[in-house]
Design an enzyme around this catalytic site. Structure first.
Site, short mmCIF file in Angstrom:
data_model
loop_
_atom_site.label_atom_id
_atom_site.label_comp_id
_atom_site.label_asym_id
_atom_site.label_seq_id
_atom_site.Cartn_x
_atom_site.Cartn_y
_atom_site.Cartn_z
N GLU A 231 67.24 26.22 41.87
CA GLU A 231 66.10 25.95 40.98
C GLU A 231 65.39 27.25 40.61
OE1 GLU A 231 64.81 21.40 42.10
OE2 GLU A 231 63.75 23.01 43.13
N HIS A 495 69.50 2.99 22.86
CA HIS A 495 70.21 3.97 22.05
C HIS A 495 69.25 4.71 21.14
CE1 HIS A 495 73.84 5.64 20.34
NE2 HIS A 495 73.42 5.33 19.12
N GLU A 500 71.67 5.69 28.79
CA GLU A 500 72.51 4.54 28.42
C GLU A 500 73.98 4.80 28.76
OE1 GLU A 500 73.27 3.54 24.28
OE2 GLU A 500 72.92 5.61 23.65
P1 FAD Z 1 53.93 19.83 54.04
O1 FAD Z 1 53.67 19.39 52.67
O2 FAD Z 1 54.68 21.12 54.22
O3 FAD Z 1 52.50 19.93 54.76
C1 FAD Z 1 52.35 20.40 56.06
C2 FAD Z 1 50.97 21.04 56.17
O4 FAD Z 1 50.65 21.23 57.55
C3 FAD Z 1 50.91 22.41 55.53
O5 FAD Z 1 49.74 22.55 54.77
C4 FAD Z 1 50.88 23.36 56.73
O6 FAD Z 1 50.26 24.59 56.45
C5 FAD Z 1 50.10 22.53 57.72
N1 FAD Z 1 50.29 22.90 59.13
C6 FAD Z 1 51.42 23.33 59.74
N2 FAD Z 1 51.19 23.49 61.06
C7 FAD Z 1 49.89 23.14 61.28
C8 FAD Z 1 49.07 23.08 62.44
N3 FAD Z 1 49.55 23.39 63.65
N4 FAD Z 1 47.78 22.71 62.28
C9 FAD Z 1 47.27 22.38 61.06
N5 FAD Z 1 48.02 22.40 59.94
C10 FAD Z 1 49.31 22.77 60.04
N6 FAD Z 1 60.17 17.61 47.19
C11 FAD Z 1 60.31 16.71 46.19
O7 FAD Z 1 60.21 15.51 46.44
N7 FAD Z 1 60.54 17.10 44.90
C12 FAD Z 1 60.65 18.40 44.56
O8 FAD Z 1 60.87 18.72 43.39
C13 FAD Z 1 60.50 19.37 45.59
N8 FAD Z 1 60.56 20.69 45.28
C14 FAD Z 1 60.36 21.60 46.26
C15 FAD Z 1 60.39 22.93 45.92
C16 FAD Z 1 60.18 23.90 46.86
C17 FAD Z 1 60.20 25.35 46.46
C18 FAD Z 1 59.91 23.51 48.22
C19 FAD Z 1 59.66 24.56 49.26
C20 FAD Z 1 59.87 22.19 48.57
C21 FAD Z 1 60.11 21.21 47.60
N9 FAD Z 1 60.09 19.85 47.90
C22 FAD Z 1 60.25 18.92 46.92
C23 FAD Z 1 59.89 19.38 49.29
C24 FAD Z 1 58.45 18.94 49.56
O9 FAD Z 1 57.55 19.97 49.24
C25 FAD Z 1 58.32 18.56 51.04
O10 FAD Z 1 59.29 17.61 51.36
C26 FAD Z 1 56.95 17.98 51.37
O11 FAD Z 1 55.93 18.88 51.04
C27 FAD Z 1 56.89 17.66 52.86
O12 FAD Z 1 55.63 17.16 53.19
P2 FAD Z 1 55.08 17.25 54.68
O13 FAD Z 1 53.84 16.42 54.69
O14 FAD Z 1 56.13 16.95 55.65
O15 FAD Z 1 54.72 18.78 54.91
#
Ligand code: FAD
Ligand code: NA7
Length: 522
Positions: A231, A495, A500
């Site tokens: 990407e 279409h 489609e």
């Molecule tokens: P996250 O969204 O990563 O949130 C976790 C949070 O916890 C973060 O803010 C972190 O800083 C915080 N944290 C970590 N440890 C601690 C702690 N000890 N105490 C307090 N806070 C903490 N998914 C899609 O569906 N479509 C897409 O197009 C897509 N594109 C992506 C593109 C990129 C470049 C990347 C990197 C990922 C992409 N993803 C996509 C994946 C998607 O971003 C993740 O699957 C999703 O964000 C996961 O959510 P989560 O809640 O597990 O974790």
């Protein structure tokens, strides 16, 4: 707190008697007080999964705190509330992908009669970056307001366990806030890996940094050949930066390999270069401030090249190191940083659950984290029993020519059910809108993987072409509902669309017939 103690001593015993007559919210309130917990739920991680879980829990009357803390990347990049998707994932990625598509569209517009100076097109990186950043900041703000409105307590602290019912938040000023809670949901997500080679951490960047680079990327090496690598390489190439992808083994591991090859070939057709079967061995700074990358091929040949930016997209590591899981007795999945859970996302410790990218063996996608997070909250606080179904989750790779899919790849279907039981319907197609600008249709291809017998239940759908996410989303619902080839071919298409084409599939792979379209422009 004094009020709580007073309440517990004076009123709670009486409360016990009357709970049968009061609603479940009061019951939970009393239970929390009796058990001496300040919260019903503490969520560690305010990303896609954590926030969805927290908001849903509050909607069912729970008292909830969410801890979110972002450690700066090795290059110093940091961001606000909302997790990976909003700040350094799906959202900035989609916006940059859109910028890439628009650049392409300007060329097409000229063929459609628009008077545009297509030969002097140039992307202003600083404008794009600033506008993307502004959008993200607005989402950060709205997220914060939403939490406040919904009465979810947001704590900007790094969480760790003191015991299974006590979470400590380490605040920015290093003071600690102690929270006692009945349940904990771990939703800490992951962060990008760096290879263990000289100069990688010092000079390399990752997806955590690329969307907010202060200077334009210039000639870029993208290391890795999966989702994020392809990407990023796609939009950087479209912006006019000389872009090379370093591929260790295969493209898009885990995806249908015929489609993965097409995605890469379509990128190559647009100008992305590929260094096949190669890994980096060192990154060094040159005298003029550029980056010399040394690399080794699978055959042991050494090579090097100079780049302005080296972007590592070689997978992600779950953020479990800071959690002090041992204090709560939570075990990691053997040999990994991720957490293994049962079918209700419960860890080996009864009151501790986990959701999202931190989970072992689950799709790393935002809607998966959100859906599973909501279901946890409903099961814990609304008496629901529905479990998360991780099967047949549709997804899209926003590569220059997009790839959307749902269900099994052709090779997984064959491995699971045997070659004799699987039929593949396939077709190349020509999007109508590609004709006038004479865009390449070489990789516009789709296929349906199905059982060979009966009504031929569809096992997987795969599509390479424009707006793949929009095309595949609806078919995702159909596959979940038990779509068969019979139903698919009995569906009247819209279409002229590319979606489609799924309803017009007639050629099977096993027939050996040519799947290219007979007509030029219908
Ligand atoms: P996250 O969204 O990563 O949130 C976790 C949070 O916890 C973060 O803010 C972190 O800083 C915080 N944290 C970590 N440890 C601690 C702690 N000890 N105490 C307090 N806070 C903490 N998914 C899609 O569906 N479509 C897409 O197009 C897509 N594109 C992506 C593109 C990129 C470049 C990347 C990197 C990922 C992409 N993803 C996509 C994946 C998607 O971003 C993740 O699957 C999703 O964000 C996961 O959510 P989560 O809640 O597990 O974790
Ligand atoms: P993935 O899907 O884990 O892919 C990692 C890619 O990086 C893959 O092509 C690997 O090649 C390659 N890789 C891994 N380690 C190295 C080293 N050391 N050197 C060179 N290349 C390497 O990660 P992504 O970051 O693309 O995506 C993660 C998720 O985020 C994804 O599921 C999306 O939902 C969002 P391999 O095939 O192992 O040889």
């Amino acid at each position: 707190m004094a009020f709580f103690n007073l309440f517990r001593r004076q009123i709670a015993p009486v409360g016990l008697v009357v709970t049968t007559n009061i609603n479940h919210l009061h019951r939970r309130f009393l239970s929390r007080l009796q058990e001496n917990f300040e919260y019903d739920l503490v969520v560690i991680g305010g990303g896609s999964g954590g926030l969805a879980c927290a908001k849903e829990a509050v909607a069912h009357g729970a008292k909830v705190a969410v801890l979110d803390f972002v450690k700066p990347s090795p290059q110093g990049t940091k961001w606000g509330l909302g997790g990976t998707c909003v700040n350094v994932g799906c959202i900035p990625k989609k916006l940059m992908h859109q910028a890439a598509l628009l650049g392409e569209a300007v060329h097409e517009a000229a063929a459609y009669g628009w008077n545009v100076d297509k030969d002097n097109l140039k992307l202003d990186w600083s404008v794009l970056r600033q506008n993307v950043e502004n959008h993200i900041k607005s989402v950060n703000w709205v997220t914060r307001v939403d939490l406040r409105d919904k009465k979810v307590e947001y704590i900007n602290g790094l969480g760790y366990f003191k015991d299974k019912n006590t979470v400590v938040a380490v605040m920015k000023n290093k003071t600690e806030k102690v929270l006692t809670t009945k349940y904990v949901v771990i939703a800490v997500g992951g962060r990008p890996n760096y290879p263990d080679i000289p100069g990688a951490l010092e000079y390399g960047i990752t997806s955590d940094d690329v969307f907010s680079l202060k200077t334009e990327p210039g000639k870029t090496l993208v290391v890795g050949a999966s989702y994020i690598a392809l990407e990023c390489a796609g939009f950087l190439n479209a912006f006019g930066y000389d872009t090379t992808v370093m591929v260790r083994s295969i493209f898009l591991r885990g995806f249908d390999q015929q489609m993965a090859e097409m995605v890469a070939a379509a990128a190559a057709e647009k100008g992305v270069k590929f260094l096949q079967k190669t890994v980096p061995s060192a990154v060094e700074k040159t005298e003029d401030g550029r980056l010399l990358v040394r690399y080794t091929s699978a055959e042991g040949q050494q090579g090097s090249d100079v780049f302005d930016t080296v972007l590592f997209a070689i997978g992600r590591k779950a953020c479990t190191d800071d959690l002090q899981l041992q204090a709560a007795g939570v075990k990691l999945h053997p040999g990994s940083h991720k957490l293994a859970v049962n079918d209700i996302e419960q860890t080996n410790v009864e009151n501790i659950y986990a959701v999202g990218d931190v989970l072992q063996g689950k799709p790393e996608l935002t809607p998966v984290a959100i859906h599973a997070g909501r279901l946890i909250a409903r099961r814990l606080f609304a008496g629901a029993t529905q479990k998360m179904d991780y099967a047949d989750v549709a997804t899209t790779v926003f590569s220059p020519l997009e790839y959307g899919c749902v269900g099994l790849s052709e090779e997984d279907a064959i491995a699971k059910f045997g070659e004799d039981n699987v039929e593949v319907y396939h077709a190349y197609y020509k999007p109508t809108e590609f004709f006038i600008p004479q865009k390449s249709v070489r990789y516009c291809y789709l296929k349906a993987v199905a059982f060979k017998s009966g009504d031929q239940k569809v096992l997987g759908l795969h599509y390479v072409g424009p707006v793949a996410g929009e095309v595949i989303q609806g078919f995702g619902a159909a596959v979940k509902a038990g779509l068969t080839i019979k139903i698919l071919l009995n569906t009247v298409g819209i279409h002229p669309t590319t979606a489609e084409e799924f309803t017009r599939l007639s050629i099977t792979k096993s027939s050996g017939l040519d799947p290219t379209p007979a007509t030029c422009c219908s």
